[in-house]
Design a protein around this motif. Sequence first.
Motif, PDB file in Angstrom:
ATOM      1  N   ALA A  74       0.833  -1.205   0.000  1.00  0.00           N
ATOM      2  CA  ALA A  74       0.000   0.000   0.000  1.00  0.00           C
ATOM      3  C   ALA A  74       0.867   1.253   0.000  1.00  0.00           C
ATOM      4  O   ALA A  74       0.579   2.237  -0.700  1.00  0.00           O
ATOM      5  N   LEU A  75       1.944   1.253   0.800  1.00  0.00           N
ATOM      6  CA  LEU A  75       2.856   2.398   0.814  1.00  0.00           C
ATOM      7  C   LEU A  75       3.610   2.520  -0.497  1.00  0.00           C
ATOM      8  O   LEU A  75       3.820   3.629  -1.010  1.00  0.00           O
ATOM      9  N   ALA A  76       4.004   1.384  -1.070  1.00  0.00           N
ATOM     10  CA  ALA A  76       4.729   1.428  -2.341  1.00  0.00           C
ATOM     11  C   ALA A  76       3.886   2.050  -3.442  1.00  0.00           C
ATOM     12  O   ALA A  76       4.415   2.686  -4.361  1.00  0.00           O
ATOM     13  N   ALA A  77       2.566   1.909  -3.361  1.00  0.00           N
ATOM     14  CA  ALA A  77       1.692   2.480  -4.386  1.00  0.00           C
ATOM     15  C   ALA A  77       1.747   4.000  -4.398  1.00  0.00           C
ATOM     16  O   ALA A  77       1.425   4.629  -5.410  1.00  0.00           O
ATOM     17  N   THR A  78       2.140   4.612  -3.278  1.00  0.00           N
ATOM     18  CA  THR A  78       2.209   6.074  -3.202  1.00  0.00           C
ATOM     19  C   THR A  78       3.566   6.618  -3.617  1.00  0.00           C
ATOM     20  O   THR A  78       3.706   7.830  -3.815  1.00  0.00           O
ATOM     21  N   THR A  79       4.567   5.748  -3.726  1.00  0.00           N
ATOM     22  CA  THR A  79       5.917   6.220  -4.009  1.00  0.00           C
ATOM     23  C   THR A  79       6.552   5.598  -5.235  1.00  0.00           C
ATOM     24  O   THR A  79       7.539   6.129  -5.744  1.00  0.00           O
ATOM     25  N   ASN A  80       6.042   4.473  -5.719  1.00  0.00           N
ATOM     26  CA  ASN A  80       6.675   3.739  -6.807  1.00  0.00           C
ATOM     27  C   ASN A  80       5.682   3.366  -7.888  1.00  0.00           C
ATOM     28  O   ASN A  80       4.465   3.490  -7.705  1.00  0.00           O
ATOM     29  N   GLY A  81       6.230   2.890  -8.985  1.00  0.00           N
ATOM     30  CA  GLY A  81       5.413   2.431 -10.082  1.00  0.00           C
ATOM     31  C   GLY A  81       4.881   1.031  -9.842  1.00  0.00           C
ATOM     32  O   GLY A  81       5.196   0.383  -8.834  1.00  0.00           O
ATOM     33  N   PRO A  82       4.063   0.505 -10.768  1.00  0.00           N
ATOM     34  CA  PRO A  82       3.456  -0.820 -10.589  1.00  0.00           C
ATOM     35  C   PRO A  82       4.470  -1.934 -10.372  1.00  0.00           C
ATOM     36  O   PRO A  82       4.220  -2.854  -9.578  1.00  0.00           O
ATOM     37  N   ARG A  83       5.607  -1.874 -11.046  1.00  0.00           N
ATOM     38  CA  ARG A  83       6.600  -2.939 -10.883  1.00  0.00           C
ATOM     39  C   ARG A  83       7.145  -2.966  -9.461  1.00  0.00           C
ATOM     40  O   ARG A  83       7.286  -4.039  -8.857  1.00  0.00           O
ATOM     41  N   SER A 130      -2.860   4.085 -11.947  1.00  0.00           N
ATOM     42  CA  SER A 130      -3.771   5.211 -12.098  1.00  0.00           C
ATOM     43  C   SER A 130      -3.092   6.515 -11.693  1.00  0.00           C
ATOM     44  O   SER A 130      -3.263   7.552 -12.347  1.00  0.00           O
ATOM     45  N   ARG A 131      -2.341   6.479 -10.604  1.00  0.00           N
ATOM     46  CA  ARG A 131      -1.628   7.679 -10.170  1.00  0.00           C
ATOM     47  C   ARG A 131      -0.620   8.120 -11.220  1.00  0.00           C
ATOM     48  O   ARG A 131      -0.439   9.320 -11.486  1.00  0.00           O
ATOM     49  N   GLY A 132       0.053   7.154 -11.838  1.00  0.00           N
ATOM     50  CA  GLY A 132       1.009   7.499 -12.880  1.00  0.00           C
ATOM     51  C   GLY A 132       0.355   8.205 -14.051  1.00  0.00           C
ATOM     52  O   GLY A 132       0.886   9.184 -14.578  1.00  0.00           O
ATOM     53  N   ARG A 133      -0.833   7.717 -14.457  1.00  0.00           N
ATOM     54  CA  ARG A 133      -1.540   8.378 -15.553  1.00  0.00           C
ATOM     55  C   ARG A 133      -1.950   9.789 -15.172  1.00  0.00           C
ATOM     56  O   ARG A 133      -1.834  10.726 -15.971  1.00  0.00           O
ATOM     57  N   ARG A 134      -2.444   9.971 -13.934  1.00  0.00           N
ATOM     58  CA  ARG A 134      -2.841  11.311 -13.508  1.00  0.00           C
ATOM     59  C   ARG A 134      -1.654  12.261 -13.454  1.00  0.00           C
ATOM     60  O   ARG A 134      -1.770  13.434 -13.811  1.00  0.00           O
ATOM     61  N   GLU A 135      -0.518  11.775 -13.005  1.00  0.00           N
ATOM     62  CA  GLU A 135       0.662  12.636 -12.942  1.00  0.00           C
ATOM     63  C   GLU A 135       1.126  13.047 -14.335  1.00  0.00           C
ATOM     64  O   GLU A 135       1.553  14.189 -14.542  1.00  0.00           O
ATOM     65  N   ARG A 136       1.029  12.128 -15.288  1.00  0.00           N
ATOM     66  CA  ARG A 136       1.430  12.479 -16.648  1.00  0.00           C
ATOM     67  C   ARG A 136       0.480  13.508 -17.243  1.00  0.00           C
ATOM     68  O   ARG A 136       0.905  14.433 -17.957  1.00  0.00           O
ATOM     69  N   VAL A 137      -0.829  13.344 -16.976  1.00  0.00           N
ATOM     70  CA  VAL A 137      -1.796  14.322 -17.470  1.00  0.00           C
ATOM     71  C   VAL A 137      -1.554  15.685 -16.831  1.00  0.00           C
ATOM     72  O   VAL A 137      -1.569  16.723 -17.501  1.00  0.00           O
TER      73      VAL A 137
END
Length: 429
Positions: A74-83, A130-137
Amino acid sequence: MSQARDHRGDHWPRGPFGRRADGPAAPARPKRTVPQLAAGPPVLPALIVAAIVLVDLLGGAGMTWVPLLAVGPALAATTNGPRGVLCVGLLAAALGATVDVRGGAPVREVMVVVAALMAVTLASVLASASRGRRERVLAAVRSVAETAQHALLQPPPATVGPFQVAVRYSAAAAEARIGGDLYALVPTPHGVRMIVGDVRGKGLPAVGTAALVLGVFREAAYDEPDLLAVVSRIERSLARNLRSDDFVTAVVAGYPRTGQLEVVNCGHAPPLLVRDSVVTAVEPTRPAPPLGLRALTGETPSLQVLPFGDGDQLLLYTDGVTEARNGEREFYPLAEGLTRHTCDEPGSTVTALHDELLAHVGGRLHDDAALLLLRIPGAPAGMNGSGRPRTMASGSSLPHPADPALAVEPARRGTAGGTGTGTGTDQRD
């Protein structure tokens, strides 16, 4: 403040309005890169997983900490990519299963724990993607906004005509990096002309109005030999395009000939004139309504003509500067700040004012703010024409010319009114 932009010539590419044939070629603008999610290994989530396992092993029988391993993915989802999230989730599931088997847990219970951890990991992977897509947008939107700001508020070079120039602009909306304050400085056949203004309201409607004003100004500044005619062109355009409750406060100035500065103030904060190390406010001789409201009042702006020679400086600004408050609700004393920081380099002066303004408000402005400082090179600040220090007493005012149209009033210090703010905060928004 991250959204602040120093529009001096050494920090920005030179805008297309610097049409002088002797001007240097515009440097290539650095390519902006879209920020990505953290590409490094998820060290912190992995350490948290290891710490939970260690606590479980040291806790002894009767207490299990394995369910807390879900914190890792859960914490990794806020700081890292899916991998990275998937790696942490697999690590947590493997360690959790090992701890349960070592503790003698039934196989069925171990499978439930592993399934729960993998479910949390899968949800965290989706959240990270999803966070990665929002950050790119968001990065793309910021890039477009910054490009729009660069096109709308064309950053001036360090020198325009006889002037040394420095500009500092900060938008209140940090995410947008663009707001309703406006400025422009253009050399024309009728001398260098400039405008600093403030659109009522914020957001995209204010940006659209600012673009309208700047477009009309840049066109009229070249066509109209009379500065009042330039103002009238802007007024007519706003009357056709604005709603009845919208308006723009502005100061329009021109330098038609050596030693003479023309100023037209339309409901805006009075410029600050620096001469012989003394700061004075150029109060309008006859107050005029903001642009867009002339039809309601019938008042027309007046033209002031000021002497403006070697070593003189003029600061144009918006009320986001003078109405900025600190924790004690005290306004920023711009005239006092300008007195402290005036020097021979307009860029250094404006930067010092901006930094002091941010310190005054605690690091974040709540309204758009613009500073435009002009200086005619000459005797260094604080020196007379012979190179000797000036001996004028602090706070003394300039001698008033006989013509009242040339008069300027000393800047009152310590209050927002000291800088002559043209409109109150309740009118601005």
